[in-house]
Each structure stands twice: as structure tokens, then as C-alpha cells.
Design an enzyme around this catalytic site. Structure first.
Site, PDB file in Angstrom:
ATOM      1  N   ASP A   8       1.191  -1.407   0.159  1.00 28.06           N
ATOM      2  CA  ASP A   8       0.280  -0.237  -0.124  1.00 28.06           C
ATOM      3  C   ASP A   8       0.814   1.055   0.498  1.00 28.06           C
ATOM      4  OD1 ASP A   8       0.709   0.397   2.379  1.00 28.06           O
ATOM      5  OD2 ASP A   8      -1.524   0.662   3.565  1.00 28.06           O
ATOM      6  N   CYS A  65       2.400  -3.689   3.838  1.00 27.24           N
ATOM      7  CA  CYS A  65       2.016  -2.476   4.859  1.00 27.24           C
ATOM      8  C   CYS A  65       2.447  -1.913   5.007  1.00 27.24           C
ATOM      9  CB  CYS A  65       0.000  -2.988   4.569  1.00 27.24           C
ATOM     10  SG  CYS A  65      -0.490  -4.138   5.836  1.00 27.24           S
ATOM     11  N   THR A  67       1.434  -2.296   9.100  1.00 22.94           N
ATOM     12  CA  THR A  67       1.713  -3.681   9.695  1.00 22.94           C
ATOM     13  C   THR A  67       1.716  -4.796   9.118  1.00 22.94           C
ATOM     14  OG1 THR A  67      -0.581  -3.644  10.047  1.00 22.94           O
ATOM     15  CG2 THR A  67       0.814  -1.898  11.653  1.00 22.94           C
ATOM     16  N   HIS A  98       6.336 -25.416   7.904  1.00 25.27           N
ATOM     17  CA  HIS A  98       6.085 -26.176   8.054  1.00 25.27           C
ATOM     18  C   HIS A  98       3.985 -26.222   7.852  1.00 25.27           C
ATOM     19  CE1 HIS A  98       7.889 -27.469  12.895  1.00 25.27           C
ATOM     20  NE2 HIS A  98       8.583 -27.569  11.563  1.00 25.27           N
ATOM     21  N   HIS A 133       3.320 -32.279   8.479  1.00 23.32           N
ATOM     22  CA  HIS A 133       2.789 -31.283   8.333  1.00 23.32           C
ATOM     23  C   HIS A 133       2.144 -31.185   7.054  1.00 23.32           C
ATOM     24  CE1 HIS A 133       5.733 -29.697  11.381  1.00 23.32           C
ATOM     25  NE2 HIS A 133       6.956 -30.578  10.528  1.00 23.32           N
TER      26      HIS A 133
HETATM   27  C1  RB5 Z   1      -2.714   2.489   6.458  1.00 22.17           C
HETATM   28  O1  RB5 Z   1      -2.675   3.396   7.160  1.00 22.17           O
HETATM   29  C2  RB5 Z   1      -2.557   1.215   7.583  1.00 22.17           C
HETATM   30  O2  RB5 Z   1      -3.625   1.068   8.274  1.00 22.17           O
HETATM   31  C3  RB5 Z   1      -1.837  -0.434   6.895  1.00 22.17           C
HETATM   32  O3  RB5 Z   1      -1.063  -0.097   6.095  1.00 22.17           O
HETATM   33  C4  RB5 Z   1      -2.285  -1.351   7.467  1.00 22.17           C
HETATM   34  O4  RB5 Z   1      -1.200  -1.662   8.309  1.00 22.17           O
HETATM   35  C5  RB5 Z   1      -3.138  -2.153   7.867  1.00 22.17           C
HETATM   36  O5  RB5 Z   1      -3.208  -3.340   8.735  1.00 22.17           O
END
Ligand code: RB5
Length: 153
Positions: A8, A65, A67, A98, A133
Site C-alpha cells: 500500500d 503494508c 503492519t 511447517h 505437516h
Molecule cells: C494504512 O494506514 C495502514 O492501515 C496499513 O498500512 C496497514 O498497516 C493495515 O494493516
């Protein structure tokens, strides 16, 4: 080897660095993510990468992204996708050995670029071990395909 990569707006720089890192190793990388800083929903890249992996057009997928969580959850909604969301290489490696993960996801706001490279290296260098597995991965796919699990009855 051919991989798909998606991201993203938060992860453009990390995506470009990982893509170049893999290409320098001779790996073909198809970029389906955004290259702009304008807001871009992670689900779009997750969908595109997931479809390429599930169809067999590429050998695996990398998703980034903020996180790694949203993009990884979205990818796991596609039939046949086993996406590992992780922030360190041990989980990445074991997810292939696994769980036969075919996509990996991590967060540009969570880890640095050197950790990201290490995660990718460990994941690409690992092989699915099969055996017991394979039975467990089979259960994952049974849940996906039937929304039931015989072993739990
Ligand atoms: C974008 O602001 C953020 O929500 C996205 O990059 C991600 O962390 C979502 O899981």
C-alpha cells in the site's frame, strides 16, 4: 523463480528496495502494488498478489503494508493462499517448513529494511517438510474448502 510483490502507500520505499534486492539475486519480481504516496487500500495489492500465487503464475508472493496485518489477512481470504504475517525470520522460515506458506507479509512501520531482507531470505531458502505437516496443512485447506473439519467432530 518468479515472485509477485504488492504494497500500500505506506510501503512504497520498502517494496522498491526488496524488489531490487531480489532482482539482484536473479529473481523475477512482478510489482502489482502502488508506486505512489497517495492513499491506496492494501486489499487491492493483497488480491492481486494472492490471485497470481493461487493461479500458479508466480512461485510466491510478498506483501507489505504498515503492519503487514491488513494485507496479510486480505490475502488469506483467497482460496489456496497461506500467508504468514511476521516480523522476524524464524517465523518466516517455519511458515514455509511447517505450513507451506506461499505468501509472506510484513510491516514497513514495524521492521527495518535489513530485517525485511532477512525475512525474505529465510523464507525463500526454506522448503516445506511435508509428512505430519502435510496432514495439518490439509486440515487448513479442508476448513477453507468445506467450512468443516472432520477431525474436530
Ligand atoms: C494504512 O494506514 C495502514 O492501515 C496499513 O498500512 C496497514 O498497516 C493495515 O494493516
Amino acid at each position: 523463480m518468479k515472485l509477485a510483490i504488492g504494497n500500500d502507500h505506506v510501503a512504497v520505499e520498502m517494496k522498491n528496495t526488496i524488489k531490487a534486492y531480489l532482482e539482484a539475486k536473479g529473481i523475477e519480481v512482478i510489482n502489482v502494488g502502488t508506486d505512489k504516496s497517495e492513499s491506496y487500500s492494501y486489499a487491492i495489492s493483497a488480491y492481486k498478489v494472492g490471485k497470481l500465487v493461487a493461479s500458479g503464475e508466480v512461485d510466491g508472493g510478498i506483501l507489505i503494508c504498515g503492519t503487514g496485518v491488513g494485507i496479510g489477512i486480505a490475502a488469506n481470504k483467497i482460496d489456496g493462499i497461506r500467508c504468514c504475517i511476521c516480523s522476524e525470520p524464524y517465523s518466516a522460515k517455519l511458515s514455509k517448513q511447517h505450513n507451506n506458506s506461499n505468501v509472506i507479509a510484513f510491516g514497513a512501520r514495524v521492521i527495518g529494511i535489513e530485517m525485511a531482507k532477512m525475512i525474505v531470505d529465510e523464507w525463500l531458502g526454506a522448503e516445506f517438510e511435508g509428512g505430519r505437516h502435510a496432514v495439518r496443512v490439509g486440515m487448513i485447506m479442508e476448513i477453507q474448502d468445506t467450512q468443516e473439519l472432520e477431525a474436530a467432530k
